[in-house]
Design an enzyme around this catalytic site. Structure first.
Site, PDB file in Angstrom:
ATOM      1  N   SER A 173     -28.806 -65.613 -96.681  1.00 44.63           N
ATOM      2  CA  SER A 173     -27.875 -64.897 -96.844  1.00 44.63           C
ATOM      3  C   SER A 173     -27.912 -65.406 -98.659  1.00 44.63           C
ATOM      4  O   SER A 173     -27.666 -64.595 -99.283  1.00 44.63           O
ATOM      5  CB  SER A 173     -26.858 -65.159 -96.310  1.00 44.63           C
ATOM      6  OG  SER A 173     -26.280 -64.797 -95.372  1.00 44.63           O
ATOM      7  N   GLY A 230     -17.587 -65.084 -71.996  1.00 48.57           N
ATOM      8  CA  GLY A 230     -17.390 -65.922 -72.234  1.00 48.57           C
ATOM      9  C   GLY A 230     -19.031 -67.595 -71.725  1.00 48.57           C
ATOM     10  O   GLY A 230     -19.758 -66.591 -72.504  1.00 48.57           O
ATOM     11  N   GLU A 235     -17.957 -64.873 -77.043  1.00 44.60           N
ATOM     12  CA  GLU A 235     -17.118 -65.119 -76.748  1.00 44.60           C
ATOM     13  C   GLU A 235     -16.000 -64.623 -75.400  1.00 44.60           C
ATOM     14  O   GLU A 235     -16.008 -65.064 -74.941  1.00 44.60           O
ATOM     15  CB  GLU A 235     -16.098 -65.138 -78.277  1.00 44.60           C
ATOM     16  CG  GLU A 235     -16.753 -66.289 -79.236  1.00 44.60           C
ATOM     17  CD  GLU A 235     -16.023 -66.243 -80.117  1.00 44.60           C
ATOM     18  OE1 GLU A 235     -14.824 -65.876 -80.667  1.00 44.60           O
ATOM     19  OE2 GLU A 235     -15.904 -66.679 -81.350  1.00 44.60           O
ATOM     20  N   TRP A 236     -16.119 -62.856 -75.792  1.00 41.08           N
ATOM     21  CA  TRP A 236     -15.694 -62.317 -75.121  1.00 41.08           C
ATOM     22  C   TRP A 236     -16.530 -62.468 -73.865  1.00 41.08           C
ATOM     23  O   TRP A 236     -15.283 -62.248 -72.965  1.00 41.08           O
ATOM     24  CB  TRP A 236     -15.951 -60.837 -75.425  1.00 41.08           C
ATOM     25  CG  TRP A 236     -14.878 -59.892 -74.451  1.00 41.08           C
ATOM     26  CD1 TRP A 236     -13.567 -59.818 -74.467  1.00 41.08           C
ATOM     27  CD2 TRP A 236     -15.592 -58.686 -73.509  1.00 41.08           C
ATOM     28  NE1 TRP A 236     -13.500 -58.858 -73.299  1.00 41.08           N
ATOM     29  CE2 TRP A 236     -14.484 -58.304 -73.240  1.00 41.08           C
ATOM     30  CE3 TRP A 236     -17.138 -58.531 -73.380  1.00 41.08           C
ATOM     31  CZ2 TRP A 236     -14.952 -57.247 -71.856  1.00 41.08           C
ATOM     32  CZ3 TRP A 236     -17.021 -57.690 -72.828  1.00 41.08           C
ATOM     33  CH2 TRP A 236     -15.966 -57.239 -71.399  1.00 41.08           C
ATOM     34  N   GLU A 240     -35.650 -61.753 -92.411  1.00 36.27           N
ATOM     35  CA  GLU A 240     -35.466 -60.710 -92.901  1.00 36.27           C
ATOM     36  C   GLU A 240     -34.324 -60.789 -94.452  1.00 36.27           C
ATOM     37  O   GLU A 240     -34.158 -60.228 -95.414  1.00 36.27           O
ATOM     38  CB  GLU A 240     -34.595 -60.120 -92.468  1.00 36.27           C
ATOM     39  CG  GLU A 240     -35.614 -59.609 -91.362  1.00 36.27           C
ATOM     40  CD  GLU A 240     -34.907 -58.779 -90.070  1.00 36.27           C
ATOM     41  OE1 GLU A 240     -34.228 -57.665 -90.684  1.00 36.27           O
ATOM     42  OE2 GLU A 240     -35.236 -58.152 -88.730  1.00 36.27           O
TER      43      GLU A 240
END
Length: 94
Positions: free
Chosen positions: A77, A50, A47-48, A74
């Site tokens: 969750s 862009g 996001e940073w 792996e």
């Protein structure tokens, strides 16, 4: 701060294993938390950056792709959550 917390959880699970103590719950918790931290960190990085975050010329794209693959292959969750739940249930049943 989250990365350091994940690292310490891994160290705790390793310490318990080396000491001959039960470590399955701690390892599952460390694995789940570390994968969540990796996902958040890689996502924020993309996001940073862009639009450049998805360009293969930059390492952020590979980090994001690797964390997604790692979370899937792996041990998902949900499997880690089931393992943690079973271990906690055993602790309180005894």
């Amino acid at each position: 701060m989250e990365i350091e917390a994940a690292r310490l959880m891994v160290y705790n699970a390793a310490r318990r294993k080396e000491a001959g103590l039960g470590f399955v719950k701690e390892a599952a918790m460390a694995k789940l938390y570390a994968s969540q931290v990796a996902e958040r960190t890689a996502s924020r990085c993309v996001e940073w950056m862009g639009g450049l975050g998805f360009v293969k010329d930059f390492p952020q794209e590979k980090f994001y792709r690797d964390q997604k693959i790692g979370a899937i292959y792996e041990g998902t969750s949900s499997v880690m959550l089931n393992t943690i739940g079973k271990m906690i249930s055993r602790e309180y049943r005894a």
